[in-house]
Design an enzyme around this catalytic site. Structure first.
Site, PDB file in Angstrom:
ATOM      1  N   GLU A 470       7.043  -2.468 -15.462  1.00 35.31           N
ATOM      2  CA  GLU A 470       8.074  -1.791 -16.248  1.00 35.31           C
ATOM      3  C   GLU A 470       7.520  -1.108 -17.486  1.00 35.31           C
ATOM      4  O   GLU A 470       7.906   0.020 -17.814  1.00 35.31           O
ATOM      5  CB  GLU A 470       9.172  -2.783 -16.646  1.00 35.31           C
ATOM      6  N   HIS A 539      18.324 -12.580 -14.535  1.00 34.36           N
ATOM      7  CA  HIS A 539      18.747 -11.387 -13.803  1.00 34.36           C
ATOM      8  C   HIS A 539      20.193 -10.994 -14.115  1.00 34.36           C
ATOM      9  O   HIS A 539      20.751 -10.146 -13.424  1.00 34.36           O
ATOM     10  CB  HIS A 539      18.637 -11.601 -12.285  1.00 34.36           C
TER      11      HIS A 539
END
Length: 746
Positions: A470, A539
């Site tokens: 990322e 998440h």
């Protein structure tokens, strides 16, 4: 003579064998001799020598100013390392892009001077050009924090930028700049341009994960990128041997399939030949290339003292490197080769010295203890917030359309999930520089969320399925945006934005403001909030609150298919960074959208009254818009529900909010997310200050608990705000203020 290492299985009684692997990726050590020196045109040698003298004197005077107290902030001198910069820059064009670290004076000056000078400039026949003098003036102005600097004094010593010369920005976060250069190169490659992009960093940054992420991305996408590690032996005071077992940093390219060259960074001509070779490799194979300049900074990390003064280097080591100082050895080599006379070399040195001294005379007044920077050169304090974000003039001619304006003939029902990919596909048809990147976006028939469905078939070269990195691919996106592209980054789960926190918040959020504010940063980040689906604490985050901490970001949260189209259109056309928050809970919802023409926007900073009401005002967003509306309708609690749509504090629609609260005299901030990462506390604080005279009751903030969501269904439900929480708060406000009304609606 060394022998092959013996196999650890040599004394075992098994048939297994260990065979050494071979690699196809080349790794070389580059050396030069007098032939290479003589191959450089004499006028070019004179230019390089003049730059070398100028950069050295520039930094020596800078350290004097620091000692006087005229320099605000650190002075990371590159004294000792200028030779590599001058040699490397001599092999680049103005169209080639570079960036660097907090120690970038040498590279910046060499690159901008080469850009300012005409190709035929011969310092042996011409005086020091005015254009070059202005480079020195504007560079010194920037470092001293003055408005006459390249960035208006905002960048200072560590953040230097001059895009016309191909310098797209130096960086004070070690390693933060490296993926940006991959992005510059990617944008050029997509446009078919033949430029190369160069990232400069040190041996310390070579140990950072971002460096490997960036190099891997460059190799994966074959971008014309050159990675230059200036191995000056020390990360502040930590020797390279204390940082890594393998101190030959050029070998790092082997594991990533990147050709690598190690060279003597104190040798100006070797540096030039290394960059020329790197360019030839890129022209042949597409890149990237890793260059290791073995060099030395004569002084400490910052300031005028040597490392020995701090006890981490000894004087014998410093003296040995000083004997190889390029400001001494290059003139000697040129003189011994008979290419320039001693008088010519002295003239070049005197002119370079005068260029620096004359500049400082323009910037400083007074004498002795009364010396000061000229007051009229300071920037106006009133401009301190200029450039945090743009003025949205790029959206001024865009058509606005609200869902309420649709009719039976002009509207059609559509599912929220379906419009996500369709609106992106339509925008890719409009913007040639638009591309989408993220993990798995190119597979699974539209990525893990279906958001890129149909794009792979239409625009396969503009849909990049990235590795799991990322920070690296978000930094690459920023670099591409700074070089004219429009990237859309999909971060699979908002929690993963923390993995990319440096690029999202230190880089993207700040880059426009700290470099002067007069350039676009068109980065869009999409992120799907999956709270309530059982994916657990790592998440299930709604990261909106994190992004709203950084005013460079615009943050939007569509709650209907129609608003998603309009807000995403606005985000893609916007020249500011925009986070588009997508709530998985809304994906199956349906709503009206235009039948054919989707070329409209929902303006940033324009809220929507989802339900009119008189007894209280509810500010909310995302799934809570529908929840609050249905709650009011079913209970008879007559609250006005405002869908904020734009969530960032600088973009809130205070006109709509104020008009509502002036009517209802009560306010609730309602969010589904957990309290710690919510945006509501800031909204409540600002509302208390702005709306105090309209309120006759305390502002109530309904949000989730302090806990993160966990997998257990009942505990996950307990972590987030529920309809019952909203109803209880709303009843409290109404019953305390209007007991009769509360009794009627109960």
């Amino acid at each position: 003579m060394t022998s092959e290492p013996s196999s650890p299985l040599a004394t075992d009684q098994f048939a297994a064998k260990l065979e050494p692997l071979t690699v196809d990726t080349p790794c070389w050590t580059l050396t030069t001799d007098e032939t290479d020196l003589r191959a450089v045109p004499v006028a070019e040698l004179a230019r390089m020598l003049e730059q070398l003298f100028l950069i050295r004197h520039f930094e020596e005077r800078l350290l004097e100013l620091s000692k006087e107290g005229l320099l605000h902030g650190p002075a990371h001198a590159s004294i000792g390392q200028e030779g590599a910069a001058v040699g490397l820059m001599s092999a680049l064009t103005s169209g080639d892009k570079i960036n660097g670290t907090h120690r970038m004076h040498h590279q910046f000056l060499a690159k901008t001077l080469n850009h300012a000078l005409v190709a035929e400039y011969d310092p042996l026949d011409q005086g020091f050009p005015q254009a070059a003098q202005e480079v020195v003036f504007k560079t010194y102005s920037e470092i001293l924090g003055l408005k006459s600097g390249y960035c208006g004094g905002r960048g200072g010593s560590m953040h230097l930028r001059e895009p016309e010369a191909g310098v797209l920005g130096s960086n004070a976060i070690v390693g933060g700049n490296i993926p940006h250069a991959v992005g510059y190169a990617l944008a050029d490659k997509m446009r078919g341009e033949r430029a190369i992009s160069v990232a400069f960093f040190g041996d310390g940054a070579m140990q950072i994960g971002t460096a490997y992420e960036a190099m891997n991305l460059a190799a994966l996408y074959t971008t014309p990128t050159v990675f230059v590690v200036e191995n000056n032996q020390y990360a502040v005071s930590t020797h390279v041997s204390e940082q890594t077992r393998e101190t030959r940093l050029s070998l790092r390219g082997l594991g990533l399939g990147i050709p690598s060259i190690s060279f003597d960074g104190m040798d100006v001509i070797a540096a030039r030949r290394a960059m020329e070779t790197a360019r030839k490799i890129i022209e042949t194979s597409g890149g990237p290339v890793l260059l290791e300049a073995r060099t030395y900074r004569h002084l400490h990390q910052s300031g005028p003292l040597k490392g020995s003064a701090f006890g981490y280097r000894d004087k014998a080591e410093e003296d040995a490197w000083l004997a190889r100082d390029p400001a001494t050895t290059l003139p000697q080599q040129i003189l011994q080769a008979g290419l320039l006379s001693e008088a010519q070399i002295d003239t070049l040195r005197s002119r370079a010295t005068a260029a620096v001294d004359d500049t400082l005379d323009r910037l400083i007044e007074g004498s002795g203890k009364d010396r000061r920077l000229k007051p009229d050169l300071w920037p106006d304090p009133a401009t301190v917030e200029y450039g945090i974000r743009g003025d949205l003039s790029e959206l001024a001619d865009k058509r606005h359309l609200e869902e309420r304006d649709l009719t039976a003939e002009t509207g059609v029902e559509a599912k929220f999930h379906d419009v996500i990919s369709e609106v992106m596909l339509r925008n890719m048809e409009k913007f040639d520089g638009l591309f989408v990147l993220g993990e798995d976006v190119h597979r699974l028939r539209g990525g893990t969320a279906g958001a890129t469905r149909g794009i792979a078939e239409r625009f396969p070269d503009r849909l990049l399925g990235t590795p799991i990195c990322e920070n690296g691919f978000t930094g690459m996106a920023l670099g591409a945006a700074l070089n004219g592209a429009r990237p859309v980054v999909e971060i699979m789960y908002p929690d993963f934005s923390l993995v990319a926190a440096d690029q999202l918040f230190n880089q993207i959020a700040k880059v426009r403001h700290m470099f002067g504010g007069d350039f676009p940063v068109p980065v869009v980040v999409r992120s799907r909030v999956t709270q309530g689906t059982g994916y657990g604490s790592q998440h299930s985050m709604d990261a909106s609150g994190l992004f709203t901490l950084y005013p460079g970001w615009r943050v939007v949260a569509p709650s209907t298919p129609h608003d998603y189209i309009g807000l995403m259109n606005a985000a893609i056309a916007c020249d500011d960074p925009v986070l588009v928050v997508e709530y998985n809970e809304l994906f199956q919802n349906k709503g009206q959208v235009p039948t054919g023409d989707w070329d409209y926007i929902i303006p940033f900073g324009k809220a929507r009254i989802a339900r009119p009401g008189t007894q209280a005002t509810i500010l909310t967003y995302g799934p809570m818009v529908e929840i609050c509306t249905k709650l009011c309708d079913s209970t008879g609690l007559d609250a006005e529900v405002i869908d904020l749509r734009t969530l960032d504090p600088l973009g809130l629609d205070w006109d709509t909010i104020t008009a509502s609260v002036a009517k209802t005299n009560a306010l609730l901030m309602v969010e589904q997310t957990t309290r710690g990462t919510s945006i509501g506390s800031r909204v409540v604080n600002d509302a208390q200050r702005r709306l105090f005279n309209h309120l006759d009751y305390e502002i109530l903030h309904v949000t989730g608990t302090e806990s993160s969501a966990v997998v257990s269904k009942v505990l996950e439900e307990a972590a987030f705000a529920r309809p019952a929480d909203v109803e209880a708060a709303l009843r409290q406000v109404i019953s305390d203020r209007h007991p009769a009304l509360q009794g009627a609606s109960a």
